[in-house]
Design an enzyme around this catalytic site. Sequence first.
Site, PDB file in Angstrom:
ATOM      1  N   ASP A  85      35.882  30.535  38.832  1.00 41.68           N
ATOM      2  CA  ASP A  85      35.920  31.131  37.772  1.00 41.68           C
ATOM      3  C   ASP A  85      35.230  29.771  36.222  1.00 41.68           C
ATOM      4  OD1 ASP A  85      37.899  29.259  36.659  1.00 41.68           O
ATOM      5  OD2 ASP A  85      39.083  31.628  36.313  1.00 41.68           O
ATOM      6  N   SER A  86      34.665  30.778  35.239  1.00 44.69           N
ATOM      7  CA  SER A  86      33.646  30.167  34.328  1.00 44.69           C
ATOM      8  C   SER A  86      35.141  29.053  33.212  1.00 44.69           C
ATOM      9  CB  SER A  86      33.140  30.480  33.483  1.00 44.69           C
ATOM     10  OG  SER A  86      33.654  31.903  33.199  1.00 44.69           O
ATOM     11  N   GLY A  87      36.185  29.559  33.333  1.00 42.47           N
ATOM     12  CA  GLY A  87      36.899  29.204  32.218  1.00 42.47           C
ATOM     13  C   GLY A  87      37.528  30.321  30.906  1.00 42.47           C
ATOM     14  N   GLY A  88      35.771  31.013  31.059  1.00 42.05           N
ATOM     15  CA  GLY A  88      35.796  31.771  29.596  1.00 42.05           C
ATOM     16  C   GLY A  88      36.905  33.475  29.856  1.00 42.05           C
ATOM     17  N   PHE A  89      37.373  33.442  31.035  1.00 41.07           N
ATOM     18  CA  PHE A  89      38.451  34.903  30.722  1.00 41.07           C
ATOM     19  C   PHE A  89      39.589  34.587  30.226  1.00 41.07           C
ATOM     20  CE2 PHE A  89      41.644  37.075  32.340  1.00 41.07           C
ATOM     21  CZ  PHE A  89      41.940  38.337  32.499  1.00 41.07           C
ATOM     22  N   ASP A  92      31.404  32.630  29.635  1.00 36.18           N
ATOM     23  CA  ASP A  92      31.471  34.052  29.308  1.00 36.18           C
ATOM     24  C   ASP A  92      32.395  34.259  28.224  1.00 36.18           C
ATOM     25  OD1 ASP A  92      32.765  34.382  31.046  1.00 36.18           O
ATOM     26  OD2 ASP A  92      32.311  36.735  31.755  1.00 36.18           O
ATOM     27  N   GLY A 130      34.553  41.361  32.302  1.00 34.32           N
ATOM     28  CA  GLY A 130      35.448  42.526  30.900  1.00 34.32           C
ATOM     29  C   GLY A 130      35.787  43.680  31.492  1.00 34.32           C
ATOM     30  N   ASP A 175      37.685  39.013  43.798  1.00 31.33           N
ATOM     31  CA  ASP A 175      39.080  38.485  43.915  1.00 31.33           C
ATOM     32  C   ASP A 175      39.647  39.294  42.560  1.00 31.33           C
ATOM     33  OD1 ASP A 175      39.386  37.116  40.771  1.00 31.33           O
ATOM     34  OD2 ASP A 175      37.628  37.680  41.112  1.00 31.33           O
ATOM     35  N   CYS A 234      52.419  46.652  61.178  1.00 28.48           N
ATOM     36  CA  CYS A 234      51.689  44.715  60.235  1.00 28.48           C
ATOM     37  C   CYS A 234      52.584  44.081  61.419  1.00 28.48           C
ATOM     38  CB  CYS A 234      52.563  44.919  58.823  1.00 28.48           C
ATOM     39  SG  CYS A 234      51.603  43.375  58.389  1.00 28.48           S
ATOM     40  N   CYS A 241      52.250  40.765  59.767  1.00 31.45           N
ATOM     41  CA  CYS A 241      52.776  39.810  59.052  1.00 31.45           C
ATOM     42  C   CYS A 241      54.558  39.120  60.259  1.00 31.45           C
ATOM     43  CB  CYS A 241      52.496  39.660  58.173  1.00 31.45           C
ATOM     44  SG  CYS A 241      54.024  40.385  56.911  1.00 31.45           S
ATOM     45  N   CYS A 252      57.027  41.804  58.253  1.00 32.32           N
ATOM     46  CA  CYS A 252      57.227  42.566  58.768  1.00 32.32           C
ATOM     47  C   CYS A 252      57.674  42.686  61.013  1.00 32.32           C
ATOM     48  CB  CYS A 252      56.044  43.602  59.364  1.00 32.32           C
ATOM     49  SG  CYS A 252      55.465  43.437  57.519  1.00 32.32           S
ATOM     50  N   HIS A 295      52.800  39.017  53.576  1.00 35.20           N
ATOM     51  CA  HIS A 295      52.455  40.508  53.944  1.00 35.20           C
ATOM     52  C   HIS A 295      51.065  41.223  53.382  1.00 35.20           C
ATOM     53  CE1 HIS A 295      53.049  44.470  54.776  1.00 35.20           C
ATOM     54  NE2 HIS A 295      52.656  44.702  53.494  1.00 35.20           N
TER      55      HIS A 295
END
Lengths: 397, 397
Positions: free
Chosen positions: B93-97, B164, B236, B285, B327, B329, B332, B358
């Site tokens: 990610d850009s770091g903006g968030f 952004d 956003g 993501d 499941c 995993c 489980c 899980h």
Amino acid sequence: MTAAGPLEIGARAGSARAGVLRLPHGEVRTPAFIPLASTATVKTLDASEVEALGYDMVLGNTFHLFLQPGADVIARLGGLHEFMGWRRPIITDSGGFQVFSMGHGSVADEIKRRRGDRESRILSIDEEGVRFRSYVDGSERFMGPETSMEVQAKLGSDVALAFDECTPFHSTRDYTARSMERTHRWLDRCLSWSAAHAPEGQLLFGIVQGGVYEDLRREAAGRVAASGADGVAVGGSLGQEKAQMREVVGWSLEGAPDDKPRHLLGIGDVDDLLAGVAMGIDAFDCATPTRLARHGTALVADPDQRWRLDLQKSAHAESRDPIAADCPCPACRDHTRGYLHYLARIGELTAARLITLHNLTFTAALMHGVRESILSGTFEAYSRGILEGGSPYQPHA
Amino acid sequence: MTAAGPLEIGARAGSARAGVLRLPHGEVRTPAFIPLASTATVKTLDASEVEALGYDMVLGNTFHLFLQPGADVIARLGGLHEFMGWRRPIITDSGGFQVFSMGHGSVADEIKRRRGDRESRILSIDEEGVRFRSYVDGSERFMGPETSMEVQAKLGSDVALAFDECTPFHSTRDYTARSMERTHRWLDRCLSWSAAHAPEGQLLFGIVQGGVYEDLRREAAGRVAASGADGVAVGGSLGQEKAQMREVVGWSLEGAPDDKPRHLLGIGDVDDLLAGVAMGIDAFDCATPTRLARHGTALVADPDQRWRLDLQKSAHAESRDPIAADCPCPACRDHTRGYLHYLARIGELTAARLITLHNLTFTAALMHGVRESILSGTFEAYSRGILEGGSPYQPHA
């Protein structure tokens, strides 16, 4: 090489012995290191991973499990093995160490949530047992020899330990002597309870106390040996220096029945493990490998640094080396010291896990080497090699 | 079914598409869920385990890695792939968030060490970028479009995101419009920087902002589509309700080039994943599967509970059931809800890890089913089945 009891000794090297301890849930290759699963988990690992690392047995904590989730809950969920998904042998401590530590103050890190009011947690200590406040909910609880045995029976461990008082290093001789006498009376009560109620096949080990006093240790050793307990555990303060520790362990083993297993409680440094084995110890449990890992310290073949590598030190920030080039664990196989340094510094759970895997791989390799060298008649050379900084990892065939 | 660019679309179901995104470090099967490796680790897991779970890509966090250990350290250690031992594709990610969240206050949990002084962390925001105080050491730092791109270049990710401003839900239309315009100017600067300096093969996605305002979203979608960026990310505030979210995503994708990848940022609920795929999203993501796990909540096939099972609830204390019987995993396969309840309640790291395994197994199975159903022409039925409580696990052949 026949075995009258559950312990079969396959080979000796001086006082050291290698063999197999046969228990209801399987065999334990001795000498064994036993990782702590205090709260029904070897922290950060799944039970199947502990087995894959080469361990035959783990140690469950009677005190913590008594308070949370409670022995009855675990019993209803099928016992401790079933509860934690570990189908191999389990040894449970008696809870004595933790109960008394609330007063003696040496288990602060285990009850850190309410560290400040530790002093007030023990309400009374008498012949019956100990009344104290639960660190979970503040409720008043009681634990005595019969309580401890009943909890261990409900947990269904393969080996139970007798309820004892673990006196701290600063105890007077007089206090230590009176405490030891009571511990012996409690051993008798544990043996009686066990004879009447213990689950089929569960062994009961007596605990040798007596502080750092030679006469008390010798007396305790004799009393435990004569008690009919299934094994001998050496507990309590072993002194402040390694030389004193070895002396105390020596006194504590005097007269121990040769055919019964001997367990050294709470000891796990590399040199101490080797010294313990040389004195005839069959099993060790200790928080060191797993606790160090959670604080970012890895075990390495470096006697000058007490086999410790503090990955949080800045020196490792840009290191592209693994912890150990010949270690087969995931931390060493896939990662650099630089990455582990970073993860440990920011407190990432992944660091605790990777270094736990490493430290238990290191310790498993060491104990494998110990056993193999006793069986092949080379223990002394193996031990000397490790003490001089030799690697515990076996070269791949 | 030829591919002009890195995305090859193999099959469609309405607007949904399944295919392969070819990147410098390998192929990503789409639609893809991308677990967060914000701090260069999918928390509690080793990189090799994430791959074994069936994930092709992880997301690294430019903001966190910029502050600690720093992009230069990671570059000297061989780049982010080498640093974390993950040799498959990475999106950063850009770091903006995160930068703007320090002011907007929606990322409190990520900087919780100093929650109290969050307000004071942003020192200035202007056309150049953002000046702020590091949560690591309080030092003054700056991040703008070129900084973000430079960090992402040093990390060496396969896909970079343009810098952004992520406006929060409560932003006015006026603020959102002005912010969006600046985000578009920043996109042009990122594209210029990337054209001159980006590592070979690194893609750059533009981000569609515009809050919940239809005209702004449509305008942003057009601007990003026309910018020449290698892909479209929708970011956003997407609104407060799911219906609104879908509307906003729809506006944001209008005019998106069909042959370029589309990424929906920060969305990971089961129904939202299915809705996003149906609208033509290729990758998602989200912190949800891993963050929920660390708080003791497992993902299960239960739409009425938003696919969540809170294992910390007392109802599970004595349950011998696994989280999900079908499941595969480790949580489980080997453990009961009762055991996981206990571990989660006492805050054991083992619980965080087992439930993370899980939740990522659940999500991987879901996305596998999504891809397979698009390829086999049964996506609509598959999606309906999941929304009605169907299990995402494939029956073993």
